[in-house]
Each structure stands twice: as C-alpha cells, then as structure tokens.
Design a protein around this motif. Sequence first.
Motif, PDB file in Angstrom:
ATOM      1  N   LEU A   1       0.691  -1.259   0.025  1.00 50.33           N
ATOM      2  CA  LEU A   1       0.120  -0.039  -0.313  1.00 50.33           C
ATOM      3  C   LEU A   1       0.743   0.895  -0.475  1.00 50.33           C
ATOM      4  O   LEU A   1       0.286   1.893  -0.824  1.00 50.33           O
ATOM      5  CB  LEU A   1      -1.078   0.147   1.402  1.00 50.33           C
ATOM      6  N   VAL A   2       1.806   0.843   0.441  1.00 47.20           N
ATOM      7  CA  VAL A   2       2.317   2.388   1.253  1.00 47.20           C
ATOM      8  C   VAL A   2       3.468   2.358  -0.064  1.00 47.20           C
ATOM      9  O   VAL A   2       3.390   3.905  -0.974  1.00 47.20           O
ATOM     10  CB  VAL A   2       3.446   2.737   2.156  1.00 47.20           C
ATOM     11  N   ALA A   3       4.486   1.922  -0.822  1.00 51.23           N
ATOM     12  CA  ALA A   3       4.623   1.867  -2.109  1.00 51.23           C
ATOM     13  C   ALA A   3       4.121   2.638  -3.374  1.00 51.23           C
ATOM     14  O   ALA A   3       4.006   3.588  -4.329  1.00 51.23           O
ATOM     15  CB  ALA A   3       5.306   0.458  -2.441  1.00 51.23           C
ATOM     16  N   LEU A   4       2.591   1.661  -3.236  1.00 50.62           N
ATOM     17  CA  LEU A   4       1.735   2.657  -4.381  1.00 50.62           C
ATOM     18  C   LEU A   4       1.252   3.836  -3.757  1.00 50.62           C
ATOM     19  O   LEU A   4       1.581   4.561  -5.687  1.00 50.62           O
ATOM     20  CB  LEU A   4       0.163   1.134  -4.663  1.00 50.62           C
ATOM     21  N   LEU A   5       0.915   4.622  -3.340  1.00 46.26           N
ATOM     22  CA  LEU A   5       0.644   5.317  -2.365  1.00 46.26           C
ATOM     23  C   LEU A   5       2.046   6.493  -3.644  1.00 46.26           C
ATOM     24  O   LEU A   5       1.356   7.624  -3.526  1.00 46.26           O
ATOM     25  CB  LEU A   5       0.391   6.337  -1.107  1.00 46.26           C
ATOM     26  N   ASP A   6       3.096   6.429  -2.378  1.00 50.99           N
ATOM     27  CA  ASP A   6       4.363   6.579  -2.522  1.00 50.99           C
ATOM     28  C   ASP A   6       4.098   7.312  -4.266  1.00 50.99           C
ATOM     29  O   ASP A   6       5.076   7.777  -4.332  1.00 50.99           O
ATOM     30  CB  ASP A   6       4.994   6.304  -2.563  1.00 50.99           C
TER      31      ASP A   6
ATOM     32  N   GLY B   1       9.079  14.468   7.727  1.00 50.10           N
ATOM     33  CA  GLY B   1       8.796  13.640   8.105  1.00 50.10           C
ATOM     34  C   GLY B   1       9.037  12.117   7.620  1.00 50.10           C
ATOM     35  O   GLY B   1       9.880  11.935   6.378  1.00 50.10           O
ATOM     36  N   LEU B   2       7.811  11.413   6.981  1.00 49.02           N
ATOM     37  CA  LEU B   2       7.488  10.472   6.579  1.00 49.02           C
ATOM     38  C   LEU B   2       6.715  10.246   4.863  1.00 49.02           C
ATOM     39  O   LEU B   2       6.573  11.807   4.571  1.00 49.02           O
ATOM     40  CB  LEU B   2       6.019   9.726   7.334  1.00 49.02           C
ATOM     41  N   SER B   3       6.928   9.543   4.540  1.00 50.00           N
ATOM     42  CA  SER B   3       6.265   9.883   3.209  1.00 50.00           C
ATOM     43  C   SER B   3       4.504   9.591   2.701  1.00 50.00           C
ATOM     44  O   SER B   3       4.309   9.488   3.756  1.00 50.00           O
ATOM     45  CB  SER B   3       6.215   8.794   2.360  1.00 50.00           C
ATOM     46  N   TYR B   4       3.742  10.200   2.051  1.00 52.66           N
ATOM     47  CA  TYR B   4       3.029  10.109   1.653  1.00 52.66           C
ATOM     48  C   TYR B   4       2.243   9.048   2.579  1.00 52.66           C
ATOM     49  O   TYR B   4       1.168   9.127   3.031  1.00 52.66           O
ATOM     50  CB  TYR B   4       3.172  10.697   0.443  1.00 52.66           C
ATOM     51  N   GLY B   5       2.092   8.049   1.312  1.00 53.54           N
ATOM     52  CA  GLY B   5       2.263   6.236   2.420  1.00 53.54           C
ATOM     53  C   GLY B   5       1.592   6.558   3.494  1.00 53.54           C
ATOM     54  O   GLY B   5       0.831   5.598   4.071  1.00 53.54           O
TER      55      GLY B   5
END
Length: 570
Positions: free
Chosen positions: A77-82, A92-96
Amino acid sequence: MPSLTAKTIHGHTYYYACYCQRVDRKPKIVRQVYLGRIDDLVAAAHSFQQPPPPRETEVAAFGDVTALFDISQRLELVALLDSILPAKRQQGLSYGQYLLLAAINRAVAPTSKLKFAEWYQQTALTRLLPADPAWLSSQHFWNHMDVVSSEHVLEFEKQMTQRLIERFQLDLRALVYDGTNFFTYINTRTPSQLPQRGHNKQKRGDLRQVSLGMLVSTDFHVPLFHKVYAGNLNDSTEFSSITAELSAHYRQLAQACDHITLVFDKGNNSKEAFQSLATTPFHFVGSLVPSQHPDLLAIPRRKFRTLTSGRLQGVEVYRTQKKVFGAIHTVVITFNHNLLDGQRQGLLTNLRKARARLRELQRQLQRRREGKIKRGRAPTLEAVQRKVRSIGSAQFLSQILQLEVEAVRRGLKLTFSTDLAALDRLCRVQLGKTILFTDNADWSEEEIVLAYRSQYHIEDAFKQMKNPHFLGWSPMFHWTDSKIQVHAFYCVLALLLTSLLQRELARHDLKLSINHLLQELAGIRETLILYPRRQGQRRFPTASCLTHMSISQQRLFCALGLQRYLPASR
C-alpha cells in the motif's frame, strides 16, 4: 575456557576473567573481563538465582495494528501511494506512510490529529514504522496532505482494484453503489463548498453535512471507488454525474470479470442517471418506488409464485416486463411476510405517536380558544398547518390520516381522523412488496432478488463508518474541502484494510463482525519489561511478551501469523 584471576590494587582485591590462547606456540592472555570485587561476584550469583525486580513496564497495542499493517504489506500500500503522489518532502514520513498510519488510527481508535502522535507511541507501530513523534503533529501531517487531489485518489483506486483482483482474487460479479451523509459541526459562515445543509440520514438536519458515494464488492464490502460531494445534492443527481468515472473503472474491472452487475437503491433513480448508465457496460439491478407504479401493486397475490431455495424460502414473486426510464426492463415484484409484519408494526407505532401529538396540539388550540391560555402570541394558521404536516410526515401516514386546520370564531381548530379503509388497502396492496427491475433478462427471479439483497454489504459499511469506536468517520475537525476529501480517503482506506482482514479470517473459518474482530485483536497487547542496569551496562536490559490471550484470540493470532511481528528482547 576463561580462568579466574585475582589482582591486588592499592590494597584491594579485584577479580578478572582471563581468556588464554596460544600465540606463536606460547600461551598468551588475549582478553580480560573485569568482574569486580568479591562482594560483586556474590551479588551477581545471588541475582542470577533471583532476578532483580523490574524497573518499569511499557504496554502497547499489538494485535489490531499489526494485523492491519500486515494486510497493507501484502498490498504494498505505501509503495503504491508513494508512486502516485508527488516526491517526498524534506522532513517527515512519506505520503504513503502518513496515510497508512491515519487509516490504521481510523480503524482501531479514531482520534484527532492533535492526539495522533500520542496514539502512535502507544502501539507496536513504533517498531513496524519508526517515526519521530514530532513528525506526527497536526501541522506536519496536513503540510504533506495538501498535495493529495481527487485525481490522485482516483488513480490509486484504479491501481488498487487491479491488485485486489490479482492478490486476493476478489469476486467482481456484483458491485453495490450507494451514498450516505455525515453531519458536521462546521460553522454556517465557514467558506466551504462540500458541507451543506440537506436531508440528513442521522436526523441532524440542523447541521451542515458532507455526502459520500461508494462502490463496494459484495465479496466482504471491499471499497473499490468513492467520491465526496456536497451535502445538499441528492443521491440520484450525484449518481448520474459519476457514471463516466464508473465506466472508466469498469474497463479495468472487465479484464477480470466480463459480466459485472451494479446494484443500487431507488434513491439513486433518475431519468438522467439511467441515460448515463446506458452508455456504460454495466448491467444493473435496482428498485422502483412502489407508489409510482400502482398498476404493478394491483397485481393480485394469487398470481405470485413462492420461492423455495436457500435464504428465499417463503418469498413470493411475480415476473413481468415494463418500460421504465425510457427502456423495457425485466420487473420482479416480491412479497415478504416478514417485511409486511415489520412495516405494519412500524406504521401502527408511528400512527399511535402521531395521534398522541395531534391530540395534544388539539387540546392546546382548544384551551386558547376558551381563554385558558393567554400568554404568548397566538399561533397563525400557516404555523399550525406546518406543524401538523410535520407530525404526519412519517412514511405512509399521509395516506391514512385525514387532517384539517381551520380558523374559527375565537382561534384555530384542528380535526383529524384515521381512514381505516385506506389503512386496510395499504396493508393489502402495498406493504410487504418490493419492486425490482433489471436489464439481466436471462437471470432467474432468485438471482435478481439475491443480487438486490446484497445491498446490505454497503449498508453495513456505512453503518460501520458511523460507529464511534471502530472505523469512525467522526471526529472530523476539518473544514476546508481539500482536508475533508483527504479525511474521506483515509477513512475508506481503513475500511479497505479491515474488510480484507475480515475476508482473510473467514477463509480460516473465523467468521466475525468487524466490531468483534477488532475488539478481540485489541485485547492482544505487547508488554516490554525494563530491568535496572548492572555495572558496565549502557542500556536497560529488557524482556518482552504478549498479554494473556483467550482461546479466540489465540486462534486469530495463529490464523494471521502475527508471531512474525513479535518484539525482540535485548
């Protein structure tokens, strides 16, 4: 093997463990470990037999957050969002990562962004997704989320749908669309377009509301598409405007399933909506407003046939065809005794309450005419008529209550009566019946009825999102349209993760509601025990374990393989 060696320094004896090896064929001490004085050795031996009391313990949420985190890992999920959202900001963190944390928070413990960091620090996510708590401030979060647009969300949902098909083999033969609304406490003067006053489904018409339309699978109500729209738009207007987006979505869905039926309620019906739907490859099953089709209601029950299969035992149906919204469609009229009993009971309850309120209003008007009430302004004819219409506004009451307000010599007079003949006709002709229609002319009556009943999937999803404990839309402390859209996005992400989690457990024969499931998992917590430092130690020694699990929690723990996320002692 080390040997124990004593050294006397300034009159005090100290002990060392000496490690000896042969170097160039000669014995040589290669390592010495300081052990302390004799008292230290005795104390160490005593502590080995009896560990020192713990210094403190830390307890963190484990079962629920790790289960949802695991689903997100399987989806990447995180990789797709990013990959869809812009490049990562400097701090800060990534958007995902931000959106994943927000979605898990919504699923297990909905809170404001002011308390976001505090919640995070009390979960196992500090190990699974490490972050400086300062990065989780409300300001940092929204500085990142300002770049998220509706185009980004739509692209994410298209690609995520493909992953759901490939990795979870999601069943797409029937999809359900519906809309709901959520009331807010946004001030009337706040310049936002999405929050508007309208017919609120939670009976809060006094507040501005935001509407949400969503497309979910009948396979565990997994959300595939959503759209946020203004609270004063009715569902049918919005439904007709998003069919182009649904059509684009269909082209991708059709790669995995070549016959997809869209199921929706009569609240989405309009001539424009069906004209738009006709240009898409979707098939559909919907329902009609019974009172708008008296010819169908007039068909006698003796012409109905009784279904005998599965969940439809006792349901009576009559099949025909009729031109509806500009085209000939298959129509199935159903009659259900349980629905009849429920509607009749609800009608009689509403009738009893309405008559009691009308009698009270009637007495008040009579007392004012007799001069027993003199204070305050006398009610106007228009005001009383509005109140009477409000009292008789419940479903079906307007058909059976005869109401009249008239001006008489000394004031106003209310008369009312119940039309028993109309009540009997309503129970005989309309109650208990549902009128379904579809373009799936080759479907059986059983298939049509079961498809329409699958609406409970999205009804359950909306009901869950209005739950204050799990998956809650509220609290929502945002008033700008962009923030409201992001809020809706991570609420839908939360539903996505929990629906897939529920689906995964059902495959292991663990069929639980979302509330029960998250409640059980929330009871699995991790405990970190910190012991006092000994001489020479720079960090506190720790030991970790999980809290005691019930039998059902053990089954969930094993089915999900959560042992992979157990903390390591040091």
